[in-house]
Design a protein around this motif. Structure first.
Motif, PDB file in Angstrom:
ATOM      1  N   ASP A  21       1.896  -4.380  -2.367  1.00  0.00           N
ATOM      2  CA  ASP A  21       0.683  -4.963  -2.938  1.00  0.00           C
ATOM      3  C   ASP A  21      -0.531  -4.133  -2.545  1.00  0.00           C
ATOM      4  O   ASP A  21      -0.402  -3.026  -2.014  1.00  0.00           O
ATOM      5  CB  ASP A  21       0.535  -6.425  -2.497  1.00  0.00           C
ATOM      6  N   GLN A  22      -1.712  -4.670  -2.792  1.00  0.00           N
ATOM      7  CA  GLN A  22      -2.943  -3.903  -2.557  1.00  0.00           C
ATOM      8  C   GLN A  22      -3.175  -3.605  -1.078  1.00  0.00           C
ATOM      9  O   GLN A  22      -3.896  -2.661  -0.737  1.00  0.00           O
ATOM     10  CB  GLN A  22      -4.145  -4.654  -3.132  1.00  0.00           C
ATOM     11  N   GLN A  23      -2.603  -4.388  -0.200  1.00  0.00           N
ATOM     12  CA  GLN A  23      -2.771  -4.163   1.233  1.00  0.00           C
ATOM     13  C   GLN A  23      -1.768  -3.151   1.788  1.00  0.00           C
ATOM     14  O   GLN A  23      -1.871  -2.716   2.931  1.00  0.00           O
ATOM     15  CB  GLN A  23      -2.615  -5.482   2.012  1.00  0.00           C
ATOM     16  N   THR A  24      -0.795  -2.778   0.983  1.00  0.00           N
ATOM     17  CA  THR A  24       0.282  -1.917   1.450  1.00  0.00           C
ATOM     18  C   THR A  24      -0.124  -0.452   1.441  1.00  0.00           C
ATOM     19  O   THR A  24      -0.730   0.029   0.489  1.00  0.00           O
ATOM     20  CB  THR A  24       1.537  -2.093   0.565  1.00  0.00           C
ATOM     21  N   SER A  26       1.472   2.975   1.040  1.00  0.00           N
ATOM     22  CA  SER A  26       2.741   3.493   0.526  1.00  0.00           C
ATOM     23  C   SER A  26       3.052   4.863   1.102  1.00  0.00           C
ATOM     24  O   SER A  26       2.240   5.786   1.027  1.00  0.00           O
ATOM     25  CB  SER A  26       2.702   3.574  -1.006  1.00  0.00           C
ATOM     26  N   ASN A 318       2.447  -3.785   6.752  1.00  0.00           N
ATOM     27  CA  ASN A 318       1.906  -3.272   5.478  1.00  0.00           C
ATOM     28  C   ASN A 318       2.156  -1.774   5.287  1.00  0.00           C
ATOM     29  O   ASN A 318       1.331  -1.045   4.748  1.00  0.00           O
ATOM     30  CB  ASN A 318       0.406  -3.562   5.362  1.00  0.00           C
TER      31      ASN A 318
END
Length: 355
Positions: A21-24, A26, A318
């Motif tokens: 999600d947006q908090q992750t 990558s 995250n």
């Protein structure tokens, strides 16, 4: 109900990375840890004023920049919307039903998808110790083989074979089998593996070399790949390439990035420093980490369960690495190298699982 043609209906969609999600944060896409060249960013912005126009279908400035840096003939350079477009067009042009496309155990998975699109059989030759084996590739060639794909450096392994092995492979293949050398990560090994030796293989008329701006140049979002082709193959590929495949801004940014070699080499050096330190620390935790010549490392755990626990611990913080189950490596995670503080967070999460 409207149905697709049978072979498309039977295909699985190409598997993209889970991005969270947006908090992750990558670490799954092998994107650059550092921004693109300031010159590339400025050139891309400056070109935005030309957006009412279609992009030049011959990529003249981009080809000139590539040719100048690598000492190549610009007429034999073709550019694509990432190297994926070039791979897909090569397979559509030279393989079809009943033909075989030969890769390796851990070669680029998109080649299998592109082969399925034309109803060609995708076959994998064995890799040895997570490394391409020339002898196993040659043993796997049959009269139906039309194209052989080799990733060097490899993805997801990060391993590298010497240019002499690539040359031996080309000598051992039948003259009517095309060899495609995918060098998406070559900038990380160019200083020790002379790229001119590999580009020279295209002079034979039966070999293609592919590269990209998505990794060392930090332009994954611009979608620019390129290749060096024998003239006869280039002319056939032109029939299949989208004639306006790379935007004006992307062409300008990539041209400037190619000309800013000091920036690219600095990114490669800084990435390799973080990569090697992280790999050493992971090995100290008991993980098997093949020597990487890319902007990522493959982490091999003692068991599938350990890999799953590590994945869960990373996600709890995250952080998201790429699971390798699709490659038959369910005991592995692949970690894109990010800036040092992020890699330190990853190491802390791994320590919590492994100790």
């Amino acid at each position: 109900m409207i149905r697709p043609v049978p072979h498309v209906g039977a295909m699985a969609a190409y598997a993209l990375a889970d991005l969270g999600d947006q908090q992750t944060i990558s670490l799954a896409q092998n994107e650059s840890a550092f921004p693109a060249s300031p010159a590339a960013i400025a050139a891309g912005k400056a070109a935005m004023g030309e957006l009412p126009l279609y992009p030049d279908p011959d990529w003249p400035d981009l080809r000139a920049a590539i040719a100048q840096v690598h000492g190549l003939d610009p007429a034999r350079i073709l550019c694509g919307a990432g190297s994926m477009e070039l791979i897909g067009c090569l397979i559509r042009a030279y393989a079809g039903p009943g033909d075989r496309v030969l890769g390796t155990d851990y070669g680029y998975a998109f080649v299998a998808s592109a082969s399925a699109q034309v109803q060609a059989d995708y076959i994998k030759a064995r890799e040895v110790d997570l490394t391409v084996s020339i002898d196993d590739i040659l043993d796997a060639v049959t009269p139906e083989t039309r194209i052989v794909f080799v990733c060097n450096p490899g993805n997801p392994t990060g391993t590298l074979i010497p240019n002499s092995d690539i040359q031996r492979l080309r000598e051992g293949l039948p003259a009517d089998v095309m060899l495609v050398i995918d060098q998406a990560y070559a900038e990380f090994s160019d200083q020790t593996h002379n790229p001119a030796e590999i580009f020279a293989l295209t002079d034979r008329g039966d070999t293609v070399v592919l590269r990209t701006f998505s990794k060392a140049y930090g332009l994954a979002g611009a979608r620019v790949g390129w290749g060096y082709f024998p003239p006869e193959i280039a002319s056939e590929l032109r029939k299949l390439l989208n004639p306006n495949n790379i935007s004006i801004a992307a062409q300008a940014a990539a041209s400037a990035a190619m000309r800013d070699q000091p920036h690219m080499k600095n990114v490669v050096s800084r990435t390799a420093e973080i990569r090697d330190r992280f790999a050493h620390d992971c090995q100290s935790l008991g993980l098997a980490v093949p020597e990487s010549h890319t902007n990522f490392v493959l982490l091999r755990f003692a068991s599938v369960e350990d890999a799953q626990r590590a994945d869960a611990a990373l996600r709890a913080d995250n952080l998201l690495m790429r699971g390798m189950g699709g490659y038959g490596l369910s005991d592995c995670l692949r970690a894109t190298i990010c800036q040092a503080p992020i890699m330190d967070r990853c190491l802390t999460a791994l320590k919590g699982v492994l100790r």
